[in-house]
Design an enzyme around this catalytic site. Structure first.
Site, PDB file in Angstrom:
ATOM      1  N   PRO A 118     -65.079  35.952  22.519  1.00 12.82           N
ATOM      2  CG  PRO A 118     -65.451  37.027  20.477  1.00 12.82           C
ATOM      3  CD  PRO A 118     -64.475  36.942  21.600  1.00 12.82           C
ATOM      4  CB  SER A 122     -65.481  28.819  31.604  1.00 13.41           C
ATOM      5  OG  SER A 122     -66.833  29.153  31.676  1.00 13.41           O
ATOM      6  CD  GLU A 355     -65.942  39.365  37.792  1.00  9.52           C
ATOM      7  OE1 GLU A 355     -66.091  39.621  36.582  1.00  9.52           O
ATOM      8  OE2 GLU A 355     -64.885  39.528  38.387  1.00  9.52           O
ATOM      9  CD  GLU A 359     -72.439  25.702  35.786  1.00 13.26           C
ATOM     10  OE1 GLU A 359     -72.027  26.864  35.606  1.00 13.26           O
ATOM     11  OE2 GLU A 359     -73.641  25.437  35.911  1.00 13.26           O
TER      12      GLU A 359
HETATM   13  C1  LIG Z   1     -73.700  41.066  31.226  1.00 16.36           C
HETATM   14  C2  LIG Z   1     -72.333  40.452  31.242  1.00 16.36           C
HETATM   15  C3  LIG Z   1     -71.235  41.196  31.655  1.00 16.36           C
HETATM   16  C4  LIG Z   1     -69.957  40.647  31.644  1.00 16.36           C
HETATM   17  N1  LIG Z   1     -68.875  41.417  31.992  1.00 16.36           N
HETATM   18  C5  LIG Z   1     -67.613  40.937  31.756  1.00 16.36           C
HETATM   19  C6  LIG Z   1     -66.455  41.782  31.917  1.00 16.36           C
HETATM   20  O1  LIG Z   1     -66.572  42.948  32.301  1.00 16.36           O
HETATM   21  N2  LIG Z   1     -65.245  41.275  31.625  1.00 16.36           N
HETATM   22  C7  LIG Z   1     -65.073  40.003  31.188  1.00 16.36           C
HETATM   23  O2  LIG Z   1     -63.953  39.625  30.917  1.00 16.36           O
HETATM   24  N3  LIG Z   1     -66.145  39.173  31.045  1.00 16.36           N
HETATM   25  C8  LIG Z   1     -67.397  39.613  31.314  1.00 16.36           C
HETATM   26  N4  LIG Z   1     -68.494  38.790  31.144  1.00 16.36           N
HETATM   27  C9  LIG Z   1     -68.295  37.429  30.681  1.00 16.36           C
HETATM   28  C10 LIG Z   1     -68.566  36.367  31.714  1.00 16.36           C
HETATM   29  O3  LIG Z   1     -67.609  36.402  32.718  1.00 16.36           O
HETATM   30  C11 LIG Z   1     -68.619  35.032  30.962  1.00 16.36           C
HETATM   31  O4  LIG Z   1     -69.816  35.031  30.226  1.00 16.36           O
HETATM   32  C12 LIG Z   1     -68.551  33.838  31.854  1.00 16.36           C
HETATM   33  O5  LIG Z   1     -67.298  33.741  32.437  1.00 16.36           O
HETATM   34  C13 LIG Z   1     -68.830  32.533  31.098  1.00 16.36           C
HETATM   35  O6  LIG Z   1     -68.098  32.446  29.926  1.00 16.36           O
HETATM   36  P1  LIG Z   1     -68.834  32.100  28.554  1.00 16.36           P
HETATM   37  O7  LIG Z   1     -69.968  32.987  28.427  1.00 16.36           O
HETATM   38  O8  LIG Z   1     -67.840  32.096  27.479  1.00 16.36           O
HETATM   39  O9  LIG Z   1     -69.375  30.628  28.788  1.00 16.36           O
HETATM   40  P2  LIG Z   1     -68.568  29.281  28.528  1.00 16.36           P
HETATM   41  O10 LIG Z   1     -67.236  29.389  29.124  1.00 16.36           O
HETATM   42  O11 LIG Z   1     -68.681  28.943  27.106  1.00 16.36           O
HETATM   43  O12 LIG Z   1     -69.414  28.266  29.400  1.00 16.36           O
HETATM   44  C14 LIG Z   1     -70.647  27.735  28.962  1.00 16.36           C
HETATM   45  C15 LIG Z   1     -71.168  26.802  30.034  1.00 16.36           C
HETATM   46  O13 LIG Z   1     -70.263  25.723  30.209  1.00 16.36           O
HETATM   47  C16 LIG Z   1     -69.927  25.580  31.568  1.00 16.36           C
HETATM   48  N5  LIG Z   1     -68.595  25.020  31.695  1.00 16.36           N
HETATM   49  C17 LIG Z   1     -67.456  25.478  31.149  1.00 16.36           C
HETATM   50  N6  LIG Z   1     -66.430  24.700  31.514  1.00 16.36           N
HETATM   51  C18 LIG Z   1     -66.936  23.722  32.311  1.00 16.36           C
HETATM   52  C19 LIG Z   1     -66.361  22.621  33.011  1.00 16.36           C
HETATM   53  N7  LIG Z   1     -65.082  22.360  32.974  1.00 16.36           N
HETATM   54  N8  LIG Z   1     -67.196  21.845  33.733  1.00 16.36           N
HETATM   55  C20 LIG Z   1     -68.505  22.100  33.786  1.00 16.36           C
HETATM   56  N9  LIG Z   1     -69.085  23.126  33.149  1.00 16.36           N
HETATM   57  C21 LIG Z   1     -68.310  23.924  32.424  1.00 16.36           C
HETATM   58  C22 LIG Z   1     -70.040  26.981  32.116  1.00 16.36           C
HETATM   59  O14 LIG Z   1     -70.203  26.976  33.492  1.00 16.36           O
HETATM   60  C23 LIG Z   1     -71.276  27.460  31.396  1.00 16.36           C
HETATM   61  O15 LIG Z   1     -72.387  26.959  32.054  1.00 16.36           O
HETATM   62  C24 LIG Z   1     -69.784  39.309  31.215  1.00 16.36           C
HETATM   63  C25 LIG Z   1     -70.889  38.553  30.832  1.00 16.36           C
HETATM   64  C26 LIG Z   1     -72.158  39.107  30.826  1.00 16.36           C
HETATM   65  C27 LIG Z   1     -73.313  38.283  30.361  1.00 16.36           C
END
Ligand SMILES: Cc1cc2nc3c(=O)[nH]c(=O)nc-3n(C[C@H](O)[C@H](O)[C@H](O)COP(=O)(O)OP(=O)(O)OC[C@H]3O[C@@H](n4cnc5c(N)ncnc54)[C@H](O)[C@@H]3O)c2cc1C
Lengths: 374, 343
Positions: A118, A122, A355, A359
């Site tokens: 949660p 990234s 995946e 970014e």
């Molecule tokens: C339908 C769905 C299925 C999924 N399935 C899986 C799964 O099977 N297993 C699993 O482990 N995960 C899964 N995910 C999770 C998915 O991989 C993550 O949502 C994704 O990696 C982004 O993480 P976050 O949502 O926490 O966003 P955050 O990491 O909070 O990022 C928010 C924003 O900030 C940007 N950001 C972060 N760091 C930087 C940086 N250094 N520079 C610039 N921009 C940055 C990101 O690009 C994004 O735009 C799934 C997600 C969805 C929606």
């Protein structure tokens, strides 16, 4: 250099095409989308017809592409039941492979990969889920978010912290990967409702409350989990790039059909040039994505992964699918609004998120290049 | 912005926080609840009634502010206000306007035929003094009164003898019904010609711009707020250039468009200027709503976070109220002072 596909790939494409034609009806796609239901019956058909031949990754790649071309939600659902299995393939003990990998690859069991939490997806090294060794068991506590197959998988590949990072800049150390069974006590999956698209896929939040994981379910070595997951992403991102390709191609197919049928045409009876240009741009981007994806795949499938190309393929094909969905909606107008295109538009949007967001892919590309990596 | 408009803007914002913000998801799923509708009526959002001070009739700028601010919270509610005030009241007979303004009835306009991709096998036509046939892509298809054109080139307000026979898929504006309506009725009044419908649509451009700006703003504000509290790699998202730069550029572009719209409305600008503003607003809103989802990562893809709906709504708006080819052709032809951009 040769861009021709071999017989095996062509027959895999044909098989996937026939499969999608036969089982991916618009009624099913629409129903699964509306009701947010995983199309379990498709897995049965897929197993029966030997759709997913895991012995040949090229066949898997083109199968994903072809199925997503027909419908993204159904296509991804049908091709994702072994999600995470590559981690076991590469690093699992013989015992783990026999117990968990074999039934998954045979289609008897479903697997998921639980990395995102949660608090962050990234920043994988910020994971808070903990596994503490107590006797013969690791005691697993924590939560994972957005886990594909979360509510239907039998087994999960779970990343957890087993020791504190040695220093703030070495946060990726001290993490390990485990195989966790969903039937174990203390495991709970809460289905996530209300996704904008890919609603046929199953997504859940996972909660681990003192889950007792036998020591032998540690995959590979303790403390190496972060690297295993990064290696896995280098594989899975190729397949996500293939999803993007399929979605984009599916949109292009429908757009072409629309333009041929409805124009609009100029006084010479040709589609107006604004539309021709848009079509050309989308088609070019798709072909470029395909070139990138197949090139990245060719390195990977020869056990020589190229993370720069992989990340390029993943973000570019995702972006292309999203752009294609936008342009198609704009050109096809009302006809698209009340058709499957509307679903493609919602589905495509996931491709720049999961995946590794675009970014993160861009950061990988630059960092690896600047470090002199390929 | 003049003081009276600032006050209006704040009062609509108060309306949002009192009636909409907490139930936007519910509106998406179940439609606009009765108590919200009542509050909209009380505020005069559904009738061109006194709004600013005792006797002043709602002006264009005020209406555009109302639509825009509502749209930041619930584009469905804003669309209802748009449909009622900008299209329905413009075309309807006095009795119908009164009924709708007082909340006795709900009215809508079937305008989709003006957009690209309109197809209909059994278009509304006159047969032995009866209006027979269908209209597709009707927003608010459960309304009590429908304004629609028939194949005879006339525009009618139809008061009974119709029903929704098919629900369309709903990409956006899910708080409103969207479907195909079948008519078989003698209960209609001729109120003009199809030309009047076209004219009403052309005069609606500023308000379509307001809808788009509101959608963009609602979505952008969510991204700004989220980027202030979410962190990754030990930093707040706002600290990353790929997050902060596009957001701040978009914010400024949006402010420019908003100011230009108010200016255009105050100065009674030329249609072409407004048309250009509309195009730019819709394009910018598409960019903003896409990026705002991205900033939210996985959460952006889930309805609970209230950001994905804007991405769907703006594309629906674009399909339903923006005829790109035609409108760009108009701009080109105006520039060249002769027909241009048709090949
Ligand atoms: C339908 C769905 C299925 C999924 N399935 C899986 C799964 O099977 N297993 C699993 O482990 N995960 C899964 N995910 C999770 C998915 O991989 C993550 O949502 C994704 O990696 C982004 O993480 P976050 O949502 O926490 O966003 P955050 O990491 O909070 O990022 C928010 C924003 O900030 C940007 N950001 C972060 N760091 C930087 C940086 N250094 N520079 C610039 N921009 C940055 C990101 O690009 C994004 O735009 C799934 C997600 C969805 C929606």
């Amino acid at each position: 250099m040769d861009f021709e596909m071999d017989e095996e790939m062509i027959s895999a494409i044909n098989k996937a095409k026939e499969f999608a034609e036969k089982y991916f009806t618009e009624e099913l796609a629409d129903k699964m989308d509306r009701e947010e239901q995983f199309p379990m019956e498709l897995l049965n058909y897929s197993n029966r017809e030997g759709l997913m031949d895991y012995s040949n990754p090229w066949k898997i790649l083109v199968t994903i592409e072809e199925l997503c071309r027909k419908d993204p939600g159904l296509g991804i659902s049908t091709t994702v039941p072994a999600f995470g299995s590559e981690v076991l393939m590469l690093y699992g003990s013989d015992m783990l492979k026999e117990k968990y990998l074999d039934p998954v690859l045979k289609g008897q069991k479903i697997m998921g990969l639980a990395v995102t939490e949660p608090g962050g997806g990234s920043d994988v090294a910020s994971s808070k889920t903990e596994a503490k060794l107590e006797g013969d068991y690791y005691i697993l506590n924590g939560a994972k978010m957005f886990i594909t197959n979360g509510g239907i998988a039998d087994y999960f590949v779970v990343l957890a912290r087993t020791s504190p990072p040695p220093s703030p800049d070495k946060r990726h150390r001290g993490m390990s990967v485990f195989i966790v069974e969903s039937k174990w006590e203390g495991f709970k999956a809460n289905k996530i409702h209300g996704k904008m698209g890919v609603r046929a896929t199953n997504t859940a939040e996972l909660v681990f409350e003192n889950v007792r994981v036998p020591k032998e379910n540690l995959v590979g070595e303790e403390g190496k989990g972060f690297y295993y997951i990064m290696t896995f992403f280098n594989i899975s991102r190729i397949y996500v790039a293939a999803q993007g390709l399929g979605v984009a191609q599916g949109i292009l197919d429908r757009l072409m059909e629309h333009i041929k049928k409805y124009g609009p045409v100029n006084s010479q009876g040709e589609p107006i040039e604004n539309i021709q240009f848009k079509l050309a741009e989308i088609a070019t981007r798709i072909e470029a994505s395909r070139g990138l994806t197949y090139k990245a795949a060719s390195y990977l499938f020869k056990f020589n992964p190229n993370p720069v190309l992989t990340s390029m393929a993943k973000y570019y094909s995702g972006e292309t699918a999203i752009l294609a969905s936008k342009v198609a909606m704009e050109i096809m107008g009302l006809k698209a609004l009340n058709s499957e295109l509307e679903r493609f538009y919602r589905d495509a949007r996931i491709l720049e998120i999961w995946e590794g967001t675009s970014e993160i892919e861009k950061l990988i590309i630059s960092r690896m290049m600047l470090k002199g990596g390929k | 912005m003049e003081e009276e408009y600032r006050i209006l803007e704040n009062s609509v914002k108060d309306f949002n926080s009192k009636y909409l913000d907490n139930i936007v998801l519910k509106i998406e799923k179940e439609g606009i609840p009765e108590q919200v509708r009542k509050a909209m009526l009380e505020q005069g959002f559904l009738g061109m009634v006194q709004l600013l001070d005792g006797n002043k009739v709602m002006d264009k700028k005020a209406l555009s502010i109302i639509i825009e601010v509502l749209s930041t919270s619930s584009p469905s509610v804003a669309m209802e206000v748009f449909l009622t005030n900008v299209l329905f009241h413009k075309l309807a007979d006095e009795q119908s306007i009164n009924e709708v303004s007082q909340g006795i009835k709900r009215g809508t306009v079937a305008f989709a035929e003006l957009m690209s991709g309109y197809d209909n096998e059994n278009e509304l036509h006159m047969e032995s003094e009866k209006l027979i046939g269908t209209k597709k892509y009707v927003l608010n298809s459960d309304a009590d009164l429908i304004i629609a054109s028939a194949t005879d080139g006339n525009l009618y307000i139809i008061k009974s003898g119709f029903k929704e026979i098919e629900t369309h898929r709903k990409l956006g504006f899910r708080g409103l019904k969207f479907g195909k309506v079948e008519f078989n009725t003698k209960d209609y009044v001729k109120i003009g010609t199809k030309e009047d419908l076209v004219k009403a649509y052309e005069e609606a451009h500023p308000f379509i711009t307001a809808l788009a700006i509101g959608i963009a703003e609602g979505s952008l504000m969510k991204a700004i707020e989220y980027s202030k509290v979410r962190s990754a790699f030990g930093n707040l998202l706002k600290d990353f250039q790929p997050i902060a730069f596009p957001i701040s550029m978009q914010y400024n572009e949006l402010s420019m468009l908003k100011n230009s719209l108010y200016l255009a409305l105050s100065n009674e600008s030329e249609t072409a200027d407004i048309l250009f503003l509309k195009m730019k607003s819709i394009e910018l809103a598409k960019e903003i709503t896409k990026n705002s989802i991205q900033v939210h990562g996985g959460y952006g893809y889930i309805e609970d976070y209230g950001v994905e709906k804007f991405y769907r709504d703006i594309m629906s708006l674009s399909v339903l109220l923006y005829n790109e080819e035609e409108e760009k052709k108009k701009l080109a032809s105006k520039l060249y002072e002769t027909e241009a951009g048709y090949i």
